[in-house]
Design a protein around this motif. Sequence first.
Motif, PDB file in Angstrom:
ATOM      1  N   VAL A   6     -34.927  54.910 -40.366  1.00 57.67           N
ATOM      2  CA  VAL A   6     -33.971  55.372 -41.364  1.00 57.67           C
ATOM      3  C   VAL A   6     -32.940  56.234 -40.641  1.00 57.67           C
ATOM      4  CG1 VAL A   6     -33.642  56.730 -43.457  1.00 57.67           C
ATOM      5  CG2 VAL A   6     -35.696  55.338 -43.184  1.00 57.67           C
ATOM      6  N   VAL A   7     -31.688  55.822 -40.691  1.00 63.72           N
ATOM      7  CA  VAL A   7     -30.617  56.529 -40.013  1.00 63.72           C
ATOM      8  C   VAL A   7     -30.001  57.527 -40.995  1.00 63.72           C
ATOM      9  CG1 VAL A   7     -28.412  56.285 -38.816  1.00 63.72           C
ATOM     10  CG2 VAL A   7     -30.157  54.508 -38.596  1.00 63.72           C
ATOM     11  N   PRO A   8     -29.974  58.816 -40.614  1.00 61.73           N
ATOM     12  CA  PRO A   8     -29.405  59.814 -41.525  1.00 61.73           C
ATOM     13  C   PRO A   8     -27.905  59.607 -41.697  1.00 61.73           C
ATOM     14  CG  PRO A   8     -29.905  60.810 -39.395  1.00 61.73           C
ATOM     15  CD  PRO A   8     -30.435  59.406 -39.367  1.00 61.73           C
ATOM     16  N   THR A   9     -27.409  59.844 -42.906  1.00 59.79           N
ATOM     17  CA  THR A   9     -25.987  59.662 -43.181  1.00 59.79           C
ATOM     18  C   THR A   9     -25.305  60.950 -43.626  1.00 59.79           C
ATOM     19  OG1 THR A   9     -26.491  58.979 -45.435  1.00 59.79           O
ATOM     20  CG2 THR A   9     -26.246  57.232 -43.794  1.00 59.79           C
ATOM     21  N   THR A  10     -26.043  62.055 -43.659  1.00 62.91           N
ATOM     22  CA  THR A  10     -25.450  63.340 -44.005  1.00 62.91           C
ATOM     23  C   THR A  10     -25.449  64.224 -42.771  1.00 62.91           C
ATOM     24  OG1 THR A  10     -27.568  64.317 -44.626  1.00 62.91           O
ATOM     25  CG2 THR A  10     -26.325  63.195 -46.374  1.00 62.91           C
ATOM     26  N   LYS A  11     -24.598  65.242 -42.766  1.00 67.63           N
ATOM     27  CA  LYS A  11     -24.556  66.154 -41.617  1.00 67.63           C
ATOM     28  C   LYS A  11     -25.919  66.817 -41.425  1.00 67.63           C
ATOM     29  CE  LYS A  11     -22.203  70.052 -39.512  1.00 67.63           C
ATOM     30  NZ  LYS A  11     -21.145  71.060 -39.603  1.00 67.63           N
ATOM     31  N   SER A  12     -26.539  67.231 -42.516  1.00 68.92           N
ATOM     32  CA  SER A  12     -27.840  67.893 -42.427  1.00 68.92           C
ATOM     33  C   SER A  12     -28.884  66.960 -41.823  1.00 68.92           C
ATOM     34  CB  SER A  12     -28.280  68.355 -43.817  1.00 68.92           C
ATOM     35  OG  SER A  12     -29.525  68.989 -43.745  1.00 68.92           O
ATOM     36  N   ILE A  14     -28.336  64.386 -39.864  1.00 63.89           N
ATOM     37  CA  ILE A  14     -27.993  64.149 -38.466  1.00 63.89           C
ATOM     38  C   ILE A  14     -28.440  65.333 -37.614  1.00 63.89           C
ATOM     39  CG2 ILE A  14     -26.067  63.888 -36.832  1.00 63.89           C
ATOM     40  CD1 ILE A  14     -24.623  62.317 -39.133  1.00 63.89           C
ATOM     41  N   MET A  15     -28.238  66.546 -38.114  1.00 61.10           N
ATOM     42  CA  MET A  15     -28.640  67.743 -37.369  1.00 61.10           C
ATOM     43  C   MET A  15     -30.159  67.788 -37.160  1.00 61.10           C
ATOM     44  SD  MET A  15     -25.838  69.055 -36.566  1.00 61.10           S
ATOM     45  CE  MET A  15     -25.001  67.507 -36.769  1.00 61.10           C
ATOM     46  N   VAL A  16     -30.913  67.405 -38.185  1.00 56.74           N
ATOM     47  CA  VAL A  16     -32.371  67.367 -38.059  1.00 56.74           C
ATOM     48  C   VAL A  16     -32.776  66.342 -36.995  1.00 56.74           C
ATOM     49  CG1 VAL A  16     -34.508  66.740 -39.257  1.00 56.74           C
ATOM     50  CG2 VAL A  16     -32.836  68.211 -40.395  1.00 56.74           C
ATOM     51  N   ALA A  17     -32.162  65.161 -37.021  1.00 53.25           N
ATOM     52  CA  ALA A  17     -32.481  64.113 -36.051  1.00 53.25           C
ATOM     53  C   ALA A  17     -32.130  64.552 -34.629  1.00 53.25           C
ATOM     54  CB  ALA A  17     -31.743  62.823 -36.405  1.00 53.25           C
ATOM     55  N   LEU A  18     -30.977  65.206 -34.450  1.00 50.91           N
ATOM     56  CA  LEU A  18     -30.582  65.691 -33.127  1.00 50.91           C
ATOM     57  C   LEU A  18     -31.530  66.781 -32.638  1.00 50.91           C
ATOM     58  CD1 LEU A  18     -26.682  65.942 -33.419  1.00 50.91           C
ATOM     59  CD2 LEU A  18     -28.005  64.271 -32.123  1.00 50.91           C
ATOM     60  N   ALA A  19     -31.894  67.693 -33.532  1.00 53.41           N
ATOM     61  CA  ALA A  19     -32.797  68.779 -33.164  1.00 53.41           C
ATOM     62  C   ALA A  19     -34.151  68.229 -32.720  1.00 53.41           C
ATOM     63  CB  ALA A  19     -32.963  69.750 -34.336  1.00 53.41           C
TER      64      ALA A  19
END
Length: 100
Positions: A6-12, A14-19
Motif C-alpha cells: 500500500v503506497v501512502p498518498t498523504t504527506k503524513s 509518506i513521512m511514516v514510510a520514510l521514517a
Amino acid sequence: MAKKEVVPTTKSGIMVALAEAGGISKKQAVAIYDRLVDLAIKGAKQEEKGFMLPALGKVKLVKRPARMGRNPATGETIKIKAKKVVKLVASKALKDAILG
C-alpha cells in the motif's frame, strides 16, 4: 497470491514510510522532506538549471511566450500574456518504471 504494498498518498503517510525505511523518527523525516522541498524551490528558480531529482525528474521554471487563444464560453479570440510556469519533467527512469 502476493500481497500488494500500500503506497501512502498523504504527506503524513509518506513521512511514516520514510521514517520506517530510514530508521529515523517521523519528525526527522519531516525535516528532511521539508529541506528537499526548499532545495527544489530554490533550484527551480534558476531558469537555466532547474532542480534535478535523480530517478524522478526535473522541476524547472519556463517562460511561456504571449500567444493568441480562444475564450471557450464565447469563442472570442483573446491575447494571452507571456508568463512563467513551473514544469515537472519526468525522468526516463521514472517513465520506464511506470510505463514498462
